[in-house]
Design a protein around this motif. Structure first.
Motif, PDB file in Angstrom:
ATOM      1  N   ALA A 265      51.967  38.789  34.142  1.00 41.84           N
ATOM      2  CA  ALA A 265      52.382  40.380  34.551  1.00 41.84           C
ATOM      3  C   ALA A 265      51.666  41.119  33.524  1.00 41.84           C
ATOM      4  CB  ALA A 265      53.903  40.447  34.434  1.00 41.84           C
ATOM      5  N   THR A 266      51.680  40.893  32.406  1.00 45.65           N
ATOM      6  CA  THR A 266      50.839  41.893  31.552  1.00 45.65           C
ATOM      7  C   THR A 266      49.236  41.948  31.813  1.00 45.65           C
ATOM      8  OG1 THR A 266      52.320  41.283  29.805  1.00 45.65           O
ATOM      9  CG2 THR A 266      50.475  42.646  29.187  1.00 45.65           C
ATOM     10  N   GLN A 267      48.925  40.431  32.206  1.00 51.12           N
ATOM     11  CA  GLN A 267      47.543  40.364  32.427  1.00 51.12           C
ATOM     12  C   GLN A 267      47.296  41.380  33.652  1.00 51.12           C
ATOM     13  OE1 GLN A 267      44.912  38.090  30.736  1.00 51.12           O
ATOM     14  NE2 GLN A 267      46.062  39.071  29.426  1.00 51.12           N
ATOM     15  N   ALA A 268      47.991  41.369  34.875  1.00 45.59           N
ATOM     16  CA  ALA A 268      47.929  42.116  36.028  1.00 45.59           C
ATOM     17  C   ALA A 268      47.778  43.367  35.564  1.00 45.59           C
ATOM     18  CB  ALA A 268      48.894  41.783  36.897  1.00 45.59           C
ATOM     19  N   ARG A 269      48.934  44.196  34.596  1.00 43.33           N
ATOM     20  CA  ARG A 269      48.854  45.402  34.175  1.00 43.33           C
ATOM     21  C   ARG A 269      47.546  45.633  33.522  1.00 43.33           C
ATOM     22  NH1 ARG A 269      54.080  48.089  32.072  1.00 43.33           N
ATOM     23  NH2 ARG A 269      53.323  50.251  31.855  1.00 43.33           N
ATOM     24  N   ILE A 270      46.928  44.936  32.877  1.00 38.16           N
ATOM     25  CA  ILE A 270      45.625  45.182  32.190  1.00 38.16           C
ATOM     26  C   ILE A 270      44.589  45.519  33.261  1.00 38.16           C
ATOM     27  CG2 ILE A 270      43.519  44.193  30.948  1.00 38.16           C
ATOM     28  CD1 ILE A 270      45.975  42.954  29.240  1.00 38.16           C
ATOM     29  N   ARG A 271      44.562  44.665  34.235  1.00 40.39           N
ATOM     30  CA  ARG A 271      43.669  44.603  35.538  1.00 40.39           C
ATOM     31  C   ARG A 271      43.962  46.007  36.238  1.00 40.39           C
ATOM     32  NH1 ARG A 271      41.108  45.462  39.210  1.00 40.39           N
ATOM     33  NH2 ARG A 271      39.620  44.170  40.675  1.00 40.39           N
ATOM     34  N   ALA A 272      45.091  46.358  36.428  1.00 39.89           N
ATOM     35  CA  ALA A 272      45.470  47.589  37.235  1.00 39.89           C
ATOM     36  C   ALA A 272      45.146  48.811  36.625  1.00 39.89           C
ATOM     37  CB  ALA A 272      46.733  47.531  37.694  1.00 39.89           C
ATOM     38  N   TYR A 273      45.071  49.039  35.001  1.00 37.58           N
ATOM     39  CA  TYR A 273      45.214  50.121  34.206  1.00 37.58           C
ATOM     40  C   TYR A 273      43.869  50.829  34.602  1.00 37.58           C
ATOM     41  CZ  TYR A 273      44.500  53.235  30.149  1.00 37.58           C
ATOM     42  OH  TYR A 273      44.361  54.436  29.501  1.00 37.58           O
ATOM     43  N   ARG A 274      43.892  52.233  34.531  1.00 39.58           N
ATOM     44  CA  ARG A 274      42.822  53.155  34.821  1.00 39.58           C
ATOM     45  C   ARG A 274      42.957  53.941  33.733  1.00 39.58           C
ATOM     46  NH1 ARG A 274      42.194  49.411  37.632  1.00 39.58           N
ATOM     47  NH2 ARG A 274      41.549  49.363  39.987  1.00 39.58           N
ATOM     48  N   TYR A 275      41.436  54.392  33.492  1.00 40.86           N
ATOM     49  CA  TYR A 275      41.183  55.461  32.325  1.00 40.86           C
ATOM     50  C   TYR A 275      41.291  56.754  33.211  1.00 40.86           C
ATOM     51  CZ  TYR A 275      39.279  58.106  28.458  1.00 40.86           C
ATOM     52  OH  TYR A 275      39.073  59.250  27.465  1.00 40.86           O
ATOM     53  N   PRO A 276      41.803  57.817  32.759  1.00 39.74           N
ATOM     54  CA  PRO A 276      41.904  59.145  33.655  1.00 39.74           C
ATOM     55  C   PRO A 276      40.426  59.509  33.889  1.00 39.74           C
ATOM     56  CG  PRO A 276      43.567  59.245  31.755  1.00 39.74           C
ATOM     57  CD  PRO A 276      42.682  58.159  31.425  1.00 39.74           C
ATOM     58  N   TRP A 284      39.700  43.984  31.518  1.00 41.63           N
ATOM     59  CA  TRP A 284      39.716  42.810  32.359  1.00 41.63           C
ATOM     60  C   TRP A 284      40.437  41.786  31.888  1.00 41.63           C
ATOM     61  CZ3 TRP A 284      37.593  43.256  37.199  1.00 41.63           C
ATOM     62  CH2 TRP A 284      36.703  44.187  37.525  1.00 41.63           C
ATOM     63  N   PRO A 285      41.466  41.104  32.636  1.00 40.47           N
ATOM     64  CA  PRO A 285      42.358  40.063  31.726  1.00 40.47           C
ATOM     65  C   PRO A 285      41.390  38.919  31.560  1.00 40.47           C
ATOM     66  CG  PRO A 285      43.226  40.664  34.008  1.00 40.47           C
ATOM     67  CD  PRO A 285      41.621  41.377  34.079  1.00 40.47           C
ATOM     68  N   ALA A 286      41.789  38.238  30.319  1.00 37.43           N
ATOM     69  CA  ALA A 286      41.212  37.208  29.711  1.00 37.43           C
ATOM     70  C   ALA A 286      42.091  35.875  29.311  1.00 37.43           C
ATOM     71  CB  ALA A 286      40.231  37.752  28.547  1.00 37.43           C
ATOM     72  N   ALA A 287      43.118  36.026  29.627  1.00 41.96           N
ATOM     73  CA  ALA A 287      44.145  35.089  28.867  1.00 41.96           C
ATOM     74  C   ALA A 287      44.085  33.887  29.852  1.00 41.96           C
ATOM     75  CB  ALA A 287      45.584  35.597  29.090  1.00 41.96           C
ATOM     76  N   ARG A 288      43.427  33.828  31.068  1.00 40.19           N
ATOM     77  CA  ARG A 288      43.243  32.713  31.467  1.00 40.19           C
ATOM     78  C   ARG A 288      42.288  31.491  30.952  1.00 40.19           C
ATOM     79  NH1 ARG A 288      40.061  36.402  33.636  1.00 40.19           N
ATOM     80  NH2 ARG A 288      37.851  35.915  34.368  1.00 40.19           N
ATOM     81  N   ASN A 289      41.729  32.085  29.973  1.00 35.26           N
ATOM     82  CA  ASN A 289      40.704  31.359  29.366  1.00 35.26           C
ATOM     83  C   ASN A 289      41.182  30.380  27.994  1.00 35.26           C
ATOM     84  OD1 ASN A 289      37.925  31.931  30.572  1.00 35.26           O
ATOM     85  ND2 ASN A 289      38.950  34.096  30.307  1.00 35.26           N
ATOM     86  N   ASN A 290      42.604  30.799  27.915  1.00 34.32           N
ATOM     87  CA  ASN A 290      43.261  30.062  26.941  1.00 34.32           C
ATOM     88  C   ASN A 290      43.985  28.505  27.260  1.00 34.32           C
ATOM     89  OD1 ASN A 290      42.939  31.991  24.889  1.00 34.32           O
ATOM     90  ND2 ASN A 290      44.466  33.276  26.110  1.00 34.32           N
ATOM     91  N   SER A 291      44.242  27.840  26.518  1.00 39.49           N
ATOM     92  CA  SER A 291      45.156  26.442  26.807  1.00 39.49           C
ATOM     93  C   SER A 291      46.290  26.920  27.527  1.00 39.49           C
ATOM     94  CB  SER A 291      45.149  25.794  25.584  1.00 39.49           C
ATOM     95  OG  SER A 291      46.111  24.730  25.828  1.00 39.49           O
TER      96      SER A 291
END
Length: 299
Positions: A265-276, A284-291
């Protein structure tokens, strides 16, 4: 696979936070600062972080959400000497680029747990208003570099961490064009490289977030071209301190914060974040690269 598209952006609105050597506490959307180091506490998590995720506005948003969900408070110190803070016993968790110059030494010395990848931040190809190489519509950084070389447009090597390697990679990928006067390698870095490129009416690379901050304070004519290619993304990770080396640290709280950052859910939030003012991701999310175990929750 991430989308591959390029777009120049013009900042229309924005906010930045730049606190060097200060303690910053994000709580319910407010920012509080103090020069007094946070004391170890079971409900306070001391986070030492590099600037980009603060200046980009993402970290305050995530910390506020985490505090509301968990009941913890997060005290954040911002700067480049994040591992010095941890070595001194002033941090429970560090958030930095995986390639930070002190990361390997900190882990190798047994001072921290294994790094967990959280996100990528964005490098931008900075271009002059005239765009002599005509790259504004390009989606491939190799093609953009090839056009710069073919038109002999000024390109300033940014001699910062990772950016020299990026320039050399693109030069090789573009067919190793002859490095004439257009290829300016004067050992300048970061803001100095950007100012040199601006003065020459040329191109350079720099992190998108520091450029946006610099743009607020300097009369820069360059515009950022965002190319969503992995070559232009730098991975960032969290490191929880080793409780055996830092027995006073709030490791339980640090692990809770780390777990929150890795959750889907947080990784999705990172992907959805926009700078004004920017209508595309800058992180971009990166946690999928962990074990996948034991840090990520089971389905």
């Amino acid at each position: 696979m991430q989308p591959r598209s390029g777009r120049t952006i013009q900042l229309t609105a924005g906010a930045s936070l730049s606190f060097i050597g200060l303690l910053v506490v994000f709580s319910l959307g407010h920012v509080h600062t103090t020069n007094v180091a946070a004391q170890p506490s079971s409900r306070v998590i001391r986070l030492a972080t590099v600037r980009t995720i603060v200046d980009g506005g993402l970290l305050p948003e995530l910390v506020t959400d985490f505090e509301q969900r968990s009941g913890y408070r997060v005290a954040v110190s911002v700067g480049e000497a994040v591992y010095d803070e941890a070595r001194a016993g002033h941090a429970d968790i560090v958030f930095s680029h995986f390639g930070h110059k002190q990361t390997q030494a900190f882990i190798s010395a047994g001072l921290g747990e294994w790094p967990q990848l959280v996100l990528f931040n964005q490098i931008a190809l900075l271009m002059p208003p005239a765009d002599p190489a005509q790259i504004a519509d390009v989606t491939d950084p190799v093609e953009a570099f090839r056009r710069i070389a073919q038109t002999q447009s000024a390109f300033v090597v940014n001699d910062s961490d990772g950016l020299r390697s990026l320039a050399e990679t693109l030069w090789n990928a573009a067919g190793r064009p002859e490095k004439g006067d257009w290829y300016v390698d004067a050992g300048v870095r970061e803001q100095g490289a950007v100012q040199a490129a601006d003065a020459a009416g040329g191109y350079t690379f720099w992190g998108l977030t520091p450029f946006l901050v610099a743009q607020q304070h300097l009369p820069l004519r360059l515009r950022p071209l965002i190319l969503n290619d992995v070559l232009l993304q730098r991975v960032m990770a969290t490191v929880v301190v080793n409780p055996e080396r830092f027995p006073e640290a709030n490791v339980a709280g640090a692990r809770a914060l780390q777990q929150y950052l890795l959750e889907p859910a947080t990784q999705a939030r990172i992907r959805a974040y926009r700078y004004p003012g920017i209508d595309q991701p800058i992180f971009w999310p990166a946690a999928r690269n962990n074990s996948p175990t034991p840090l990520l929750p089971s389905p």
